[in-house]
Enzyme design. Structure first.
Site, PDB file in Angstrom:
ATOM      1  N   LYS A   1      -9.995   0.308  -2.421  1.00  0.00           N
ATOM      2  CA  LYS A   1      -9.944   0.095  -0.973  1.00  0.00           C
ATOM      3  C   LYS A   1     -10.342   1.386  -0.289  1.00  0.00           C
ATOM      4  CE  LYS A   1      -6.789  -1.060   2.856  1.00  0.00           C
ATOM      5  NZ  LYS A   1      -5.463  -1.606   3.219  1.00  0.00           N
TER       6      LYS A   1
ATOM      7  N   LYS B   1      -6.730   3.504  -3.361  1.00  0.00           N
ATOM      8  CA  LYS B   1      -7.143   3.530  -1.955  1.00  0.00           C
ATOM      9  C   LYS B   1      -7.359   4.978  -1.524  1.00  0.00           C
ATOM     10  CE  LYS B   1      -5.161   2.238   2.578  1.00  0.00           C
ATOM     11  NZ  LYS B   1      -4.032   1.524   3.222  1.00  0.00           N
TER      12      LYS B   1
ATOM     13  N   ASP C   1       0.865  -1.183   0.000  1.00  0.00           N
ATOM     14  CA  ASP C   1       0.000   0.000   0.000  1.00  0.00           C
ATOM     15  C   ASP C   1       0.901   1.233   0.000  1.00  0.00           C
ATOM     16  OD1 ASP C   1      -1.770  -2.099   0.577  1.00  0.00           O
ATOM     17  OD2 ASP C   1      -3.034  -0.839   1.864  1.00  0.00           O
TER      18      ASP C   1
END
Length: 215
Positions: free
Chosen positions: A180, A151, A89
Site C-alpha cells: 500500500k 505500507k 493498518d
C-alpha cells in the site's frame, strides 16, 4: 480494475468530526472505493454508515508514531475488530527497528496478526525515517510475522511514498506481500504509476480528485 478499486479513502486528521466521517463514508459509496481508513474511535460509526455495502473499514493502530507498548497496540487492534474493522493498518516501532531489536519488532507484528485472525494486516513503515537497509529488514520481519501488506507511510511523517521506495519494497517482498502506497498521492498520474509499480492499494485523502480529474 478501475482506479477507484485501489483507493483507501482516508480521513485521519485529529480534527475529524463524526459529520466528516459520515461524509467520508457517503463519498466512498458514491465512488465505490475499496475501503475507508479511519481512526479507531470512528470504526463503529463507519460500520453503521457502510452497512449493506462491500466497502471495507480499515482502522489505524499505534498511530502515527508506532511507539506504544505492544499490549496497547494488541488491545487497540482487538477493539477495532470488535467494533467492525475489516483491516488493521499498524505503525511499527521505528525506534526498535533502528535499535536492531528485530525479534521484539517481529513479535509485535505477529501478536497483532494473531489477535485479528483472518482480517487484513497492513504494516506501516514510515519510510521517510528509514534507510534502504532498514526498509529491507522491515519487509522481512513483516513476511516472517504473517502480515498481508506493507505500507509506506502514515501521511504524518516528514515525507510520504516515493517511487524508489516502492520499487525497493516490491523487489524485497516480490509477491509474498501486497503493498500500500500512501502519503502525498494527489493525482491520477501519480496513482497510476504506483499501480504500475505493483501496489495493490493507494491510501489517500484525494481519492475523489484522483477519480474525477485524470491528469
Amino acid at each position: 480494475m478501475q482506479i477507484n478499486e485501489y483507493i483507501d479513502h482516508t480521513l485521519l486528521k485529529p480534527t475529524a468530526t463524526p459529520d466528516h466521517i459520515i461524509t467520508l463514508c457517503d463519498e466512498a459509496k458514491q465512488y465505490e472505493f475499496v475501503a475507508v481508513c479511519v481512526n479507531g474511535c470512528y470504526v463503529t460509526l463507519a460500520k453503521e454508515q457502510l452497512l449493506n455495502s462491500e466497502i471495507k473499514i480499515a482502522s489505524v493502530i499505534g498511530f502515527p508514531l508506532g511507539a506504544m507498548a505492544t499490549n496497547a497496540k494488541v488491545f487497540e487492534a482487538s477493539q477495532s475488530v470488535l467494533d467492525g474493522a475489516d483491516e488493521i493498518d499498524m505503525v511499527i516501532n521505528l525506534g526498535l527497528l533502528k535499535a536492531k531489536a528485530f525479534k521484539t519488532l517481529e513479535h509485535e507484528i505477529l501478536e497483532i496478526k494473531k489477535e485479528i485472525g483472518d482480517r487484513v494486516l497492513k504494516v506501516i513503515f514510515e519510510t521517510c525515517y528509514l534507510t534502504d537497509t532498514e526498509i529491507k529488514i522491515a519487509c522481512k520481519l513483516s513476511i516472517n510475522a504473517g502480515a498481508d501488506y506493507i505500507k509506506t507511510s502514515t501521511g504524518f511523517g516528514s515525507g510520504g511514498a516515493t517511487f524508489d521506495t516502492v520499487k525497493l519494497m516490491k523487489a524485497e517482498v516480490k509477491d509474498q506481500l501486497k503493498i500500500k502506497a500512501s502519503g502525498g498521492i494527489k493525482n491520477t498520474t501519480t496513482a497510476k504509476k504506483y499501480i504500475d509499480l505493483g501496489v495493490s492499494r493507494i491510501g489517500t485523502s484525494s481519492g475523489i480528485q484522483i477519480v474525477l480529474n485524470p491528469q
